[in-house]
Design a protein around this motif. Structure first.
Motif, short mmCIF file in Angstrom:
data_model
loop_
_atom_site.label_atom_id
_atom_site.label_comp_id
_atom_site.label_asym_id
_atom_site.label_seq_id
_atom_site.Cartn_x
_atom_site.Cartn_y
_atom_site.Cartn_z
N GLU A 144 0.68 -1.20 0.27
CA GLU A 144 0.04 -0.19 0.05
C GLU A 144 0.83 0.92 -0.04
N ILE A 145 1.61 0.90 -1.01
CA ILE A 145 2.99 2.45 -1.04
C ILE A 145 2.64 2.80 -2.96
N SER A 146 3.46 3.71 -2.78
CA SER A 146 3.19 4.30 -4.41
C SER A 146 4.35 3.64 -5.11
N ILE A 147 4.42 3.70 -6.67
CA ILE A 147 5.37 2.94 -7.09
C ILE A 147 6.33 3.53 -6.90
N ASN A 148 6.25 4.89 -7.18
CA ASN A 148 7.65 5.57 -6.69
C ASN A 148 8.25 5.64 -5.34
N THR A 149 8.05 5.24 -4.56
CA THR A 149 8.54 4.59 -3.12
C THR A 149 9.40 3.05 -3.31
N SER A 150 8.71 2.78 -3.97
CA SER A 150 9.00 0.96 -4.32
C SER A 150 10.09 1.21 -5.12
N LYS A 151 10.07 2.29 -6.03
CA LYS A 151 11.11 2.49 -6.73
C LYS A 151 12.58 2.75 -5.97
N SER A 152 12.22 3.83 -5.39
CA SER A 152 13.33 4.78 -4.42
C SER A 152 13.39 3.83 -3.10
N GLN A 153 12.89 2.68 -2.86
CA GLN A 153 13.55 1.97 -1.74
C GLN A 153 14.52 0.70 -2.04
N LEU A 154 14.27 0.48 -3.30
CA LEU A 154 14.72 -0.29 -3.92
C LEU A 154 16.12 0.38 -4.00
N ILE A 155 16.49 1.23 -4.83
CA ILE A 155 17.35 2.45 -5.31
C ILE A 155 18.45 2.52 -3.89
N LEU A 156 17.48 2.81 -2.93
CA LEU A 156 18.13 3.47 -1.51
C LEU A 156 19.07 2.15 -0.61
N ALA A 157 17.83 0.63 -1.08
CA ALA A 157 18.23 -0.60 -0.73
C ALA A 157 20.09 -1.37 -1.11
N LYS A 158 19.79 -0.94 -2.72
CA LYS A 158 20.55 -1.05 -3.69
C LYS A 158 22.51 -0.30 -2.89
N LYS A 159 22.06 0.70 -3.00
CA LYS A 159 22.89 1.41 -2.59
C LYS A 159 23.59 1.39 -1.02
N ARG A 160 22.66 1.01 0.23
CA ARG A 160 23.38 1.07 1.38
C ARG A 160 24.07 -0.87 1.42
N LEU A 161 23.37 -1.83 0.44
CA LEU A 161 24.13 -2.67 0.29
C LEU A 161 25.65 -2.52 -0.82
N ARG A 162 25.97 -2.07 -1.20
CA ARG A 162 26.85 -1.14 -2.09
C ARG A 162 27.73 -1.19 -0.89
N SER A 163 27.50 0.20 0.33
CA SER A 163 28.39 0.65 1.05
C SER A 163 28.83 -0.04 2.28
N LEU A 164 27.62 -1.43 2.67
CA LEU A 164 27.65 -2.12 3.29
C LEU A 164 28.66 -3.06 3.21
N VAL A 165 28.64 -3.66 1.70
CA VAL A 165 30.12 -4.38 1.70
C VAL A 165 31.41 -3.94 1.47
N GLN A 166 31.47 -2.52 1.62
CA GLN A 166 32.79 -1.72 1.15
C GLN A 166 33.28 -1.80 3.22
N GLU A 167 31.96 -1.17 3.66
CA GLU A 167 32.76 -0.90 5.09
C GLU A 167 33.34 -2.52 5.87
N ASN A 168 32.40 -3.55 5.57
CA ASN A 168 32.59 -4.49 6.49
C ASN A 168 33.71 -5.42 5.62
#
Lengths: 185, 137
Positions: free
Chosen positions: A155-179
């Protein structure tokens, strides 16, 4: 009718479960509980909560098994029930609508890493994601839902879903590098 | 083997590995859950029918009470509608009055009847005709 002690194939097992045979239900649980708990853990951060979700999901599977008519894969049907159960749990504590939308920025999530990630590494990474990111990431990347479907489910907008995915990928990338995970170049 | 891969693809490809054995009492908990009697649906057909029956009963009871009440006081029920009875009553009343009282009664009745006419003057005839009459003066 005397219940069978062995079930030759999955069809037999499903039929016995539809008859509510306890032994068959136990066998089904033994066969799939670890896999189903793995799914729940991807969505639910806490181990105990994840097990509660898995048990409730297995209960729904066994009590509604007559609704499975053999159209698709039985494991696929079980997975869907389990994902729904995990989402129901998350909805109680998390408001997906509160997540912020961002503009559509292309973020490179390609990194040099080992081809095979260990299960623990996946879990470590997913655990560090906020609930909104993790849920959308799981639904889109692992389960294969479209943004339109995710928007409807959460029950969210399509744009919210897209932006959440982008942010998730960004966070994962930085997590991989940090750890400094194994294999990161 | 190292390669340049998307982190999403890597997680998708390796997610199946994520399996966890549940705790020892997990099956017992599930079995207890399976032994529980299924919760009755909130709005079963039986419940809906019983509510409908109760509503019909209440409406019927109310109708019976109001019907018996109306039967007990027929004058009140008919007072507004039975014009003939009212007229008869008036005639009987008039017979009992003296001539002086009858005259007064008639005056009052006349005033009531033509009250509207007295308060609102009667304007008759077309406007043009009235204007012409003024010009002639």
């Amino acid at each position: 009718m005397i219940p069978k002690t062995t079930y030759v194939n999955e069809k037999d097992l499903i039929q016995a479960c539809q008859q509510q045979e306890r032994k068959a239900q136990k066998l089904l649980f033994d066969r799939y509980s670890a896999k189903m708990l793995g799914i729940c853990r991807r969505y639910v951060r806490n181990q105990e909560d994840a097990e509660d979700v898995m048990i409730e999901g297995m209960y729904k599977i066994m009590s509604k098994i007559s609704q499975y008519h053999g159209g698709g894969s039985f494991e696929g049907w079980m997975r869907r029930v389990m994902v729904n159960e995990a989402l129901m749990f998350l909805r109680k504590a998390h408001n997906f609508k509160m997540t912020v939308e961002i503009s559509n920025i292309e973020i490179k999530s390609q990194i040099t890493v080992e081809d095979h990630l260990a299960a623990e590494d996946i879990l470590k990474l997913l655990e560090k994601l906020p609930t909104g990111y993790r849920t959308v990431f799981n639904l889109y990347v692992v389960e294969g839902y479209k943004h339109r479907e995710i928007a409807e489910i959460l029950e969210i907008s399509i744009n919210t879903s897209k932006s959440q995915l982008i942010l998730a990928k960004k966070r994962l990338r930085s997590l991989v590098q940090e750890n400094r995970m194994p294999g990161v170049g | 083997m190292k390669s340049n891969k998307d982190i999403s693809d890597l997680i998708r490809e390796n997610a199946y590995k994520l399996e966890q054995r549940p705790s020892k009492n997990a099956w017992d908990r599930l079995e207890n859950r399976l032994n529980e009697k299924p919760a009755k649906p909130r709005f079963s057909i039986r419940r809906i029918l019983s509510i409908a029956a109760a509503v019909v009963g209440l409406v019927g009871f109310g109708a019976m009470i109001s019907f018996s009440f109306l039967q007990q006081e027929p004058s009140m029920a008919t007072a507004n509608y039975d014009v003939e009875t009212i007229e008869e009553f008036k005639v009987e009343e008039m017979k009992m009055l003296t001539d002086e009282e009858k005259g007064f009664y008639e005056v009052v009745e006349f005033q009531h009847k033509y009250q509207d006419r007295l308060s609102k003057p009667i304007i008759e005839g077309p406007r043009k005709k009235m204007t012409l009459a003024k010009k002639k003066k």
